[in-house]
Design a protein around this motif. Structure first.
Motif, PDB file in Angstrom:
ATOM      1  N   ALA A 109       0.837  -1.206   0.000  1.00  8.98           N
ATOM      2  CA  ALA A 109       0.000   0.000   0.000  1.00  8.98           C
ATOM      3  C   ALA A 109       0.868   1.251   0.000  1.00  8.98           C
ATOM      4  N   LEU A 110       1.908   1.272   0.818  1.00  4.86           N
ATOM      5  CA  LEU A 110       2.820   2.429   0.833  1.00  4.86           C
ATOM      6  C   LEU A 110       3.523   2.595  -0.513  1.00  4.86           C
ATOM      7  N   GLY A 111       3.975   1.481  -1.059  1.00  2.58           N
ATOM      8  CA  GLY A 111       4.682   1.538  -2.342  1.00  2.58           C
ATOM      9  C   GLY A 111       3.825   2.068  -3.473  1.00  2.58           C
ATOM     10  N   PHE A 112       2.585   1.608  -3.545  1.00  2.03           N
ATOM     11  CA  PHE A 112       1.718   2.014  -4.648  1.00  2.03           C
ATOM     12  C   PHE A 112       1.057   3.374  -4.434  1.00  2.03           C
ATOM     13  N   THR A 113       0.770   3.742  -3.200  1.00  2.00           N
ATOM     14  CA  THR A 113       0.066   5.008  -2.972  1.00  2.00           C
ATOM     15  C   THR A 113       1.016   6.165  -2.673  1.00  2.00           C
TER      16      THR A 113
END
Length: 174
Positions: A109-113
């Motif tokens: 989630a951190l990587g994509f958002t």
């Protein structure tokens, strides 16, 4: 149950027993296999905290703020909008309890958002079925195999290459 946060310079000692435990580091970073002294671990940890091309996060128990491992994305490429996922759960009491899957989902989630990545990949030892299961449960798919790419205890084995693309990623409650 868990939260991810930046690690602090004084937490290096948490890694001493983990890196000394061959079972904990069996399928982890190759550099861990060569670390034998607290000074070597301290040097690695200090460099990890300074590494601006990686997202390095501690895995903490939410209720007690106890560090039980670390995870993140290395080799962040702004050009390719990609990176390589990693995780180490050092406290064996938390193995097999879904922590790996939960952490993996949070890091994705951190990587994509927040980091606007398009692709996050990893390699996992073919002898690590728990890791493969956690990564599959988090949305990674197998891309291929690196033959005899890992040597542990004098034996070579394959590494499985897995990835998840932003377009495939399914945000979930973590």
């Amino acid at each position: 149950m868990i939260k991810l946060a930046r690690m602090h310079p004084d937490e290096d000692a948490c890694f001493y027993p983990w890196i000394a435990d061959s079972e904990v580091i069996q399928y982890s970073l190759s550099a861990f296999q060569a670390m034998k002294t607290p000074a070597q671990i301290d040097d690695w940890f200090a460099a990890t905290l300074r590494d601006e091309k990686s997202l390095n996060l501690g895995i903490y128990l939410q209720e007690t703020d106890t560090l039980i491992g670390y995870a993140g994305i290395s080799n962040l490429s702004a050009t390719n909008r990609s990176g390589e996922y990693f995780i180490l759960i050092g406290e064996k009491a938390y193995w097999g309890k879904g922590v790996g899957t939960a952490v993996t989902k949070q890091v994705l989630a951190l990587g994509f958002t927040e980091h606007h990545l398009n692709r996050i990949m990893l390699t996992v030892s073919e002898l690590n079925p728990s890791g493969i299961k956690a990564y599959t449960n988090a949305g990674f798919v197998v891309e291929g195999r690196l033959r005899a790419a890992c040597c542990r205890d004098g034996l070579f084995h394959d590494k499985i290459v897995m990835s998840v693309l932003k377009e495939e990623w399914q945000p979930s409650e973590v």
